[in-house]
Design a protein around this motif. Structure first.
Motif, PDB file in Angstrom:
ATOM      1  N   ILE A  87       0.404   5.490 -12.483  1.00 20.59           N
ATOM      2  CA  ILE A  87      -0.840   6.246 -12.358  1.00 20.59           C
ATOM      3  C   ILE A  87      -1.002   6.785 -10.940  1.00 20.59           C
ATOM      4  O   ILE A  87      -1.466   7.917 -10.748  1.00 20.59           O
ATOM      5  N   LYS A 225      -1.896  -9.058   3.506  1.00 15.23           N
ATOM      6  CA  LYS A 225      -3.308  -8.753   3.323  1.00 15.23           C
ATOM      7  C   LYS A 225      -4.202  -9.440   4.347  1.00 15.23           C
ATOM      8  O   LYS A 225      -5.335  -9.785   4.053  1.00 15.23           O
ATOM      9  N   VAL A 229      -5.252  -1.369   6.242  1.00  6.53           N
ATOM     10  CA  VAL A 229      -4.359  -0.293   6.673  1.00  6.53           C
ATOM     11  C   VAL A 229      -4.884   0.342   7.955  1.00  6.53           C
ATOM     12  O   VAL A 229      -4.126   0.571   8.913  1.00  6.53           O
ATOM     13  N   GLU A 230      -6.199   0.629   7.980  1.00  7.51           N
ATOM     14  CA  GLU A 230      -6.765   1.274   9.171  1.00  7.51           C
ATOM     15  C   GLU A 230      -6.577   0.403  10.406  1.00  7.51           C
ATOM     16  O   GLU A 230      -6.244   0.904  11.484  1.00  7.51           O
ATOM     17  N   TYR A 259      -3.797  10.629  10.669  1.00  4.00           N
ATOM     18  CA  TYR A 259      -3.956  10.674   9.212  1.00  4.00           C
ATOM     19  C   TYR A 259      -2.634  10.575   8.498  1.00  4.00           C
ATOM     20  O   TYR A 259      -2.523   9.947   7.447  1.00  4.00           O
ATOM     21  N   SER A 263      -1.738   7.668   5.890  1.00  2.00           N
ATOM     22  CA  SER A 263      -1.385   7.898   4.484  1.00  2.00           C
ATOM     23  C   SER A 263      -0.014   7.297   4.175  1.00  2.00           C
ATOM     24  O   SER A 263       0.184   6.693   3.121  1.00  2.00           O
ATOM     25  N   ALA A 266      -0.456   3.452   4.094  1.00  3.87           N
ATOM     26  CA  ALA A 266      -1.191   3.047   2.894  1.00  3.87           C
ATOM     27  C   ALA A 266      -0.298   3.141   1.666  1.00  3.87           C
ATOM     28  O   ALA A 266      -0.290   2.244   0.809  1.00  3.87           O
ATOM     29  N   LEU A 270       0.716  -0.020  -0.657  1.00  2.14           N
ATOM     30  CA  LEU A 270       0.442  -0.004  -2.093  1.00  2.14           C
ATOM     31  C   LEU A 270       1.712  -0.166  -2.894  1.00  2.14           C
ATOM     32  O   LEU A 270       1.754  -0.892  -3.890  1.00  2.14           O
ATOM     33  N   HIS A 273       2.726  -3.668  -2.911  1.00  2.00           N
ATOM     34  CA  HIS A 273       1.807  -4.446  -3.745  1.00  2.00           C
ATOM     35  C   HIS A 273       2.114  -4.257  -5.218  1.00  2.00           C
ATOM     36  O   HIS A 273       2.195  -5.215  -5.992  1.00  2.00           O
TER      37      HIS A 273
ATOM     38  N   LEU B   4     -13.287  -6.201   5.025  1.00  2.00           N
ATOM     39  CA  LEU B   4     -13.186  -5.315   3.869  1.00  2.00           C
ATOM     40  C   LEU B   4     -14.579  -5.006   3.360  1.00  2.00           C
ATOM     41  O   LEU B   4     -15.478  -5.818   3.456  1.00  2.00           O
ATOM     42  N   ILE B  18     -11.641  10.900  -6.131  1.00  2.00           N
ATOM     43  CA  ILE B  18     -11.086  11.481  -7.352  1.00  2.00           C
ATOM     44  C   ILE B  18     -11.891  12.702  -7.746  1.00  2.00           C
ATOM     45  O   ILE B  18     -11.352  13.736  -8.163  1.00  2.00           O
ATOM     46  N   ALA B  31      -6.669   8.495 -13.516  1.00  2.00           N
ATOM     47  CA  ALA B  31      -6.973   7.607 -12.404  1.00  2.00           C
ATOM     48  C   ALA B  31      -8.385   7.043 -12.529  1.00  2.00           C
ATOM     49  O   ALA B  31      -8.616   5.860 -12.274  1.00  2.00           O
ATOM     50  N   TYR B  34      -8.538   4.297 -15.171  1.00  2.00           N
ATOM     51  CA  TYR B  34      -7.789   3.123 -14.758  1.00  2.00           C
ATOM     52  C   TYR B  34      -8.518   2.348 -13.674  1.00  2.00           C
ATOM     53  O   TYR B  34      -8.625   1.128 -13.727  1.00  2.00           O
ATOM     54  N   GLU B  55      -6.737  -9.940  -3.402  1.00  2.00           N
ATOM     55  CA  GLU B  55      -5.596  -9.035  -3.388  1.00  2.00           C
ATOM     56  C   GLU B  55      -5.962  -7.695  -3.990  1.00  2.00           C
ATOM     57  O   GLU B  55      -5.582  -6.643  -3.463  1.00  2.00           O
ATOM     58  N   HIS B  58      -7.975  -5.752  -1.541  1.00  2.00           N
ATOM     59  CA  HIS B  58      -7.144  -5.177  -0.491  1.00  2.00           C
ATOM     60  C   HIS B  58      -6.390  -3.966  -1.001  1.00  2.00           C
ATOM     61  O   HIS B  58      -6.276  -2.940  -0.310  1.00  2.00           O
ATOM     62  N   ALA B  59      -5.886  -4.086  -2.247  1.00  2.00           N
ATOM     63  CA  ALA B  59      -5.138  -2.970  -2.830  1.00  2.00           C
ATOM     64  C   ALA B  59      -6.036  -1.759  -3.009  1.00  2.00           C
ATOM     65  O   ALA B  59      -5.629  -0.621  -2.733  1.00  2.00           O
ATOM     66  N   HIS B  61      -8.697  -1.084  -1.317  1.00  2.00           N
ATOM     67  CA  HIS B  61      -8.999  -0.557   0.015  1.00  2.00           C
ATOM     68  C   HIS B  61      -7.851   0.319   0.499  1.00  2.00           C
ATOM     69  O   HIS B  61      -8.069   1.397   1.057  1.00  2.00           O
ATOM     70  N   SER B  62      -6.627  -0.157   0.254  1.00  2.00           N
ATOM     71  CA  SER B  62      -5.457   0.636   0.646  1.00  2.00           C
ATOM     72  C   SER B  62      -5.417   1.950  -0.101  1.00  2.00           C
ATOM     73  O   SER B  62      -5.087   2.995   0.463  1.00  2.00           O
ATOM     74  N   TYR B  63      -5.766   1.913  -1.402  1.00  2.00           N
ATOM     75  CA  TYR B  63      -5.714   3.133  -2.190  1.00  2.00           C
ATOM     76  C   TYR B  63      -6.752   4.130  -1.694  1.00  2.00           C
ATOM     77  O   TYR B  63      -6.480   5.326  -1.584  1.00  2.00           O
ATOM     78  N   CYS B  65      -7.858   4.313   1.302  1.00  2.00           N
ATOM     79  CA  CYS B  65      -7.328   4.831   2.563  1.00  2.00           C
ATOM     80  C   CYS B  65      -6.285   5.907   2.300  1.00  2.00           C
ATOM     81  O   CYS B  65      -6.273   6.947   2.967  1.00  2.00           O
ATOM     82  N   LEU B  66      -5.429   5.666   1.291  1.00  2.00           N
ATOM     83  CA  LEU B  66      -4.395   6.642   0.955  1.00  2.00           C
ATOM     84  C   LEU B  66      -5.012   7.967   0.562  1.00  2.00           C
ATOM     85  O   LEU B  66      -4.633   9.031   1.075  1.00  2.00           O
ATOM     86  N   LEU B  67      -5.990   7.908  -0.352  1.00  2.00           N
ATOM     87  CA  LEU B  67      -6.597   9.146  -0.837  1.00  2.00           C
ATOM     88  C   LEU B  67      -7.306   9.898   0.287  1.00  2.00           C
ATOM     89  O   LEU B  67      -7.118  11.108   0.455  1.00  2.00           O
ATOM     90  N   SER B  69      -6.955   9.625   3.620  1.00  2.00           N
ATOM     91  CA  SER B  69      -6.111  10.127   4.709  1.00  2.00           C
ATOM     92  C   SER B  69      -5.229  11.277   4.259  1.00  2.00           C
ATOM     93  O   SER B  69      -4.967  12.197   5.041  1.00  2.00           O
ATOM     94  N   THR B  70      -4.774  11.262   2.982  1.00  2.00           N
ATOM     95  CA  THR B  70      -3.973  12.391   2.515  1.00  2.00           C
ATOM     96  C   THR B  70      -4.812  13.653   2.516  1.00  2.00           C
ATOM     97  O   THR B  70      -4.365  14.709   2.973  1.00  2.00           O
TER      98      THR B  70
END
Lengths: 288, 110
Positions: A87, A225, A229-230, A259, A263, A266, A270, A273, B4, B18, B31, B34, B55, B58-59, B61-63, B65-67, B69-70
């Motif tokens: 996903i 953990k 990430v930041e 950034y 990214s 992160a 992920l 994980h 967190l 999203i 997404a 899910y 966990e 944390h995951a 939070h990472s996601y 951050c990914l979205l 920052s991208t």
């Protein structure tokens, strides 16, 4: 001489070098060598409307762009071992608007690397490469002046160093000399053994995070953990942030860098994980 | 270092991202469903300190951050990044010249 200039020009032609074609991304470095094939292209037109995932054989998940199945650059069918990863990748493809920006699709890149293994590396090679960063770990390299930076480094980096020394029962230490800290062999062995317990996919992700953060200690703290990430990115760029605080921020360099690093890290975190987790749902009955 | 955010904040943050990506029909996206599903599943736990919940937090939070920052990276990239060089033909055309053509090849070319 004019002929040579024109020839040089034609070579450069479409291949402007984006910030990603620099040693930060292993994938891109390899691709830029074969300038004949598609690889230098960093953008292309979007050729699909819908993205969906489907179950493939062996419990793997496949990504469908319209009716066609996604393939890796190596030509293999793209398969993800679990739904969450699928996903995440599908969402990356979904995010793209009229132009596909490959440099922003980090999860896809990581999956492709793990599936294709274009440089044919074994687990041991990856572990050795990852541990090499320990000898020149960012956290272990301290300055002696200016005093505010020294203080900042001690306040921010020491806790993480203490944490990892406790957690893994190792000795790392920090140093202000140009050679860096002396890492005892026992420490290396402990880490080597720990890294060996990860599967190939997780190891790909972990090595990626280590390469991005330029620090084994920070990578472990993130993967376990202990920090977000930041925070990991901030600690990795501590001196840079210090200088920014002093001299000012340059948006088109510092922010872009920040950034991008965030990214990539992160995505790496992920990826690890998702590759190393397995979840079960246990239903407990309520006792009245 | 448990700085967190709360699960609610994270969930809202991810869904907001999203929505920013997809636009009006974001509720039908993969997404979205899910993420909501995962948050609901991990909500209920009988234990006081649930490692799996930490966990998952944390995951997510990472996601997030990914979205974020991208999105920010792409915005800056589009704004500041160089567009690359033009084709030699185009460049010659700008000043009103044309590239020389030599049908037989230039001799030193393969």
């Amino acid at each position: 001489m004019l002929r040579n200039l024109v020839r040089f020009h034609n070579c450069l032609g479409h291949a402007f070098s984006p910030p990603t074609v620099c040693p930060r991304g292993q994938m891109f470095k390899l691709l830029s060598v074969n300038s004949k094939s598609y690889s230098i292209i960093t953008e292309r037109k979007k050729f699909y409307e819908d993205v969906s995932i489907s179950h493939g054989e062996g419990g793997m998940f496949e990504i469908n762009l319209d009716r066609r199945k996604l393939k890796t650059p190596g030509g293999k069918l793209f398969t993800a071992p679990n739904e969450a990863l699928a996903i995440a990748v599908a969402n990356e493809w979904d995010t793209q608007k009229d132009m596909l920006k490959f440099y922003s699709m980090h999860m896809t890149t990581l999956c492709n690397t793990a599936l294709d293994n274009p440089t044919f590396r074994s687990k041991d090679q990856m572990i050795t490469a990852a541990l090499k960063y320990l000898e020149t770990d960012t956290i272990c390299y301290r300055v002696e002046e200016p005093p505010s930076l020294v203080e900042l480094q001690n306040n921010e980096w020491d806790p993480v160093l203490n944490w990892i020394e406790d957690r893994y029962n190792v000795v790392i230490g920090s140093s202000t000399s140009i050679l860096g800290p002396e890492i005892p062999q026992a420490t290396m062995d402990t880490f080597r053994q720990h890294l060996g317990s990860y599967n190939f996919w997780s190891l790909t992700g972990l090595e990626y995070v280590i390469t991005q953060l330029k620090s084994v200690v920070l990578a472990f703290a993130l993967i376990d953990k202990h920090i977000t990430v930041e925070q990991a990115v901030l600690l990795s760029r501590l001196e840079e942030e210090f200088q920014i605080g002093h001299w000012g921020n340059v948006e088109w360099a510092h922010d872009v860098d920040l950034y991008e690093l965030r990214s990539r890290t992160a995505a790496g975190a992920l990826f690890v994980h998702f590759s190393s987790e397995s979840s079960t749902v246990k239903r407990k009955l309520m006792q009245d | 270092m448990a700085s967190l955010s709360s699960p609610l904040r994270l969930c809202r943050g991810i869904l907001r991202e999203i929505r920013a990506i997809k636009g009006p029909e974001y509720k039908q996206s993969l997404a979205y469903n899910y993420v909501l599903d995962q948050f609901r599943k991990n909500q209920i736990t009988g234990e006081r300190y649930c490692r799996a919940q930490e966990e998952a937090l944390h995951a997510s939070h990472s996601y997030l951050c990914l979205l974020t920052s991208t999105r920010q990276h792409i915005a800056l990239y589009d704004m500041y990044h160089g567009k690359g060089q033009r084709d030699t033909e185009e460049m010659a055309g700008i000043v009103g010249l044309r590239l020389p053509t030599q049908p037989g090849g230039k001799g030193w070319e393969k």
